[in-house]
Enzyme design. Structure first.
Site, PDB file in Angstrom:
ATOM      1  N   ASP A 125      -7.901  -7.278   1.849  1.00  0.00           N
ATOM      2  CA  ASP A 125      -6.918  -7.241   2.791  1.00  0.00           C
ATOM      3  C   ASP A 125      -7.587  -6.498   4.099  1.00  0.00           C
ATOM      4  O   ASP A 125      -8.412  -5.959   4.031  1.00  0.00           O
ATOM      5  CB  ASP A 125      -5.752  -6.318   2.624  1.00  0.00           C
ATOM      6  CG  ASP A 125      -5.686  -5.083   2.672  1.00  0.00           C
ATOM      7  OD1 ASP A 125      -6.381  -4.299   1.927  1.00  0.00           O
ATOM      8  OD2 ASP A 125      -5.269  -4.479   3.861  1.00  0.00           O
TER       9      ASP A 125
ATOM     10  N   CYS B 271     -12.921 -25.727  11.812  1.00  0.00           N
ATOM     11  CA  CYS B 271     -11.823 -25.173  11.223  1.00  0.00           C
ATOM     12  C   CYS B 271     -10.851 -26.224  11.402  1.00  0.00           C
ATOM     13  O   CYS B 271     -10.337 -26.826  12.057  1.00  0.00           O
ATOM     14  CB  CYS B 271     -11.529 -23.847  12.045  1.00  0.00           C
ATOM     15  SG  CYS B 271      -9.840 -23.048  11.434  1.00  0.00           S
TER      16      CYS B 271
ATOM     17  N   CYS C  80      -6.872 -24.937  15.835  1.00  0.00           N
ATOM     18  CA  CYS C  80      -8.148 -25.829  16.061  1.00  0.00           C
ATOM     19  C   CYS C  80      -8.097 -27.177  15.978  1.00  0.00           C
ATOM     20  O   CYS C  80      -8.758 -28.007  16.568  1.00  0.00           O
ATOM     21  CB  CYS C  80      -9.307 -25.090  15.259  1.00  0.00           C
ATOM     22  SG  CYS C  80      -9.839 -23.504  15.370  1.00  0.00           S
TER      23      CYS C  80
ATOM     24  N   CYS D 237      -7.243 -25.241  11.040  1.00  0.00           N
ATOM     25  CA  CYS D 237      -6.121 -24.546  11.345  1.00  0.00           C
ATOM     26  C   CYS D 237      -5.125 -25.221  12.290  1.00  0.00           C
ATOM     27  O   CYS D 237      -5.555 -26.299  12.978  1.00  0.00           O
ATOM     28  CB  CYS D 237      -6.324 -23.056  11.760  1.00  0.00           C
ATOM     29  SG  CYS D 237      -6.619 -22.978  13.645  1.00  0.00           S
TER      30      CYS D 237
ATOM     31  N   ASP E  20       0.743  -1.079  -0.155  1.00  0.00           N
ATOM     32  CA  ASP E  20      -0.099  -0.074  -0.033  1.00  0.00           C
ATOM     33  C   ASP E  20       0.810   1.361  -0.034  1.00  0.00           C
ATOM     34  O   ASP E  20       2.127   1.269   0.554  1.00  0.00           O
ATOM     35  CB  ASP E  20      -0.987  -0.132   1.258  1.00  0.00           C
ATOM     36  CG  ASP E  20      -2.102   1.045   1.091  1.00  0.00           C
ATOM     37  OD1 ASP E  20      -2.224   1.651  -0.056  1.00  0.00           O
ATOM     38  OD2 ASP E  20      -2.797   1.171   2.027  1.00  0.00           O
TER      39      ASP E  20
ATOM     40  N   HIS F 277      -5.552 -18.535  13.784  1.00  0.00           N
ATOM     41  CA  HIS F 277      -6.719 -18.946  13.507  1.00  0.00           C
ATOM     42  C   HIS F 277      -7.464 -17.905  12.754  1.00  0.00           C
ATOM     43  O   HIS F 277      -8.018 -18.363  11.557  1.00  0.00           O
ATOM     44  CB  HIS F 277      -7.533 -19.228  14.766  1.00  0.00           C
ATOM     45  CG  HIS F 277      -9.074 -19.561  14.504  1.00  0.00           C
ATOM     46  ND1 HIS F 277      -9.580 -20.691  13.990  1.00  0.00           N
ATOM     47  CD2 HIS F 277      -9.924 -18.461  14.622  1.00  0.00           C
ATOM     48  CE1 HIS F 277     -10.624 -20.118  13.955  1.00  0.00           C
ATOM     49  NE2 HIS F 277     -11.170 -19.066  14.288  1.00  0.00           N
TER      50      HIS F 277
HETATM   51 ZN    ZN Z   1      -9.066 -22.514  13.580  1.00  0.00          ZN
END
Ligand code: ZN
Length: 385
Positions: free
Chosen positions: A275, A313, A318, A315, A91, A344
């Site tokens: 973003d 999830c 998780c 990730c 940016d 996460h």
């Molecule tokens: Zn997660």
């Protein structure tokens, strides 16, 4: 050609695309994690690769002030400096100059301001910002624009939007001059994206989008100045207005917008790239995204909760840790807590866009997005304790 955008599928305004850059392909729609200071806060580049974060952001204003864009160039450019070999977007710092810095003087030439770090006097012009972004060496660089508060009245918005257009012409002239002087990097090592401004005024937005479109063949388009305090309905309406004017065969990047519901609504309105600092900033405040809405891990009800933050999830948080453990880390001020919450949240948005792409490719996007939004908004748990 280093930059290329191919549409693979459309459903109404929504689309799946393939945005090729010198550092790899970005499958869109995509969420870009924000690494303002050349780091996505609390995350290692390996974490980002593991979650398949395709493209990340850095910020020209911040990196110019510290450590300095010339130093980054000396050290091999942003990709080498931060050891991220995927696509990067910088940016321009317009938003930061107009929001963080103090004592701004704006004239046609540029903006004089005081650094928010040490109070030193600085001056940004469209030309100097192009040199900064050239030094940093991101794949996509944004124009320097005049950013105004979201609710600005029409005359203020028009003045800023028209100035941004004049600054865009100067950005492009300097960008092309730097390319000519810098044969090593070559013409296609970077793409300059213009930014459509115009506040919440539909007419101004359409005029700005048309003026930019008519200025030349851009590699992509930024849509700026949204999610800055206006009503969500205004933002969605503006996206529809802008969608009708911008060429469909180029990626559109909705700047600074990144709540889960905004991503889904944005994709429905033809946005390809997003973003936002929200996932990492909110993570550091203990707020997490789940398919059932936002929740705050600090709440006492999670003290002995054996479930993951979001049971669906996949990730790295998780799949291993309970809410009870993450809550314990958070209230004990343990670094791992902040890291897991950020991880996460970023993963949640990256994989949300992956799901959107799959739904589009499978011709189920309308039903998927309806169901997704309905479930997300049906949350009854309050966000804060
Ligand atoms: Zn997660």
């Amino acid at each position: 050609m280093s930059f290329d955008f191919t549409l693979e599928k459309t459903s109404g305004a929504a689309r799946v695309g393939r945005f090729a850059t010198p550092h790899g392909v970005v499958h869109t729609p995509a969420f870009m994690a924000v690494g303002t200071l050349a780091t996505v806060k609390a995350l290692d580049p390996d974490d980002l690769r593991a979650m398949d974060a395709q493209m990340i952001l850095a910020n020209a204003y911040h990196l110019h002030l510290r450590p300095g864009d010339e130093l980054v160039r000396e050290l091999g450019g942003l990709h080498e400096f931060m050891r991220w070999d995927g696509p990067i977007l910088t940016d321009s710092g317009g938003f930061q100059v107009f929001s963080l810095a103090t004592l701004r003087t704006i004239d046609e030439q540029g903006v004089e301001f005081q650094s928010h770090i040490d109070g030193s006097k600085r001056r940004f012009t469209p030309e100097s910002v192009m040199r900064i972004e050239r030094n940093l060496g991101a794949d996509v660089i944004m124009q320097f624009d005049h950013v105004i508060p979201g609710q600005s009245e029409v005359n203020v918005a028009r003045d800023a939007s028209e100035r941004s257009l004049r600054w865009l012409a100067r950005c492009r002239a300097e960008f092309e001059r730097l390319v000519v002087e810098d044969p090593i990097q070559g013409r296609e090592s970077q793409a300059l994206f213009p930014i459509v401004q115009g506040g919440i005024h539909a007419e101004l937005r359409r005029e700005a989008a048309a003026a930019i479109r008519d200025m030349g063949d851009w590699r992509g388009y930024g849509i700026g100045g949204l999610s800055v305090g206006e009503a969500k309905a205004d933002m969605y309406r503006i996206l529809e207005d802008v969608h009708s004017v911008l060429p469909t065969d180029r990626p559109r990047y909705l700047m600074g917008v990144g709540f889960p519901e905004d991503l889904v609504e944005g994709v429905r309105r033809g946005v390809d790239l997003f973003d936002c600092v929200a996932p990492t900033r909110m993570g550091r405040n203990g707020t997490v995204f789940t398919r059932d809405g936002r929740m705050n891990i600090k709440r006492a009800e999670f003290r002995a909760d054996r479930r993951p933050i979001d049971p669906e999830c996949d990730c790295a948080c998780c799949t291993r840790f309970t809410r009870a453990y993450v809550r314990h880390l958070y209230v004990s001020d343990e670094m791992l807590g902040l890291r897991l919450l950020s991880l996460h949240n970023v993963h949640f948005l990256v994989s949300l866009m992956r799901e959107a792409r799959a739904a589009l490719l499978g011709d189920t996007f309308d039903g998927w997005s309806e169901a997704w939004l309905q479930r997300y908004h049906s949350r009854t748990v309050p966000v804060t304790a």
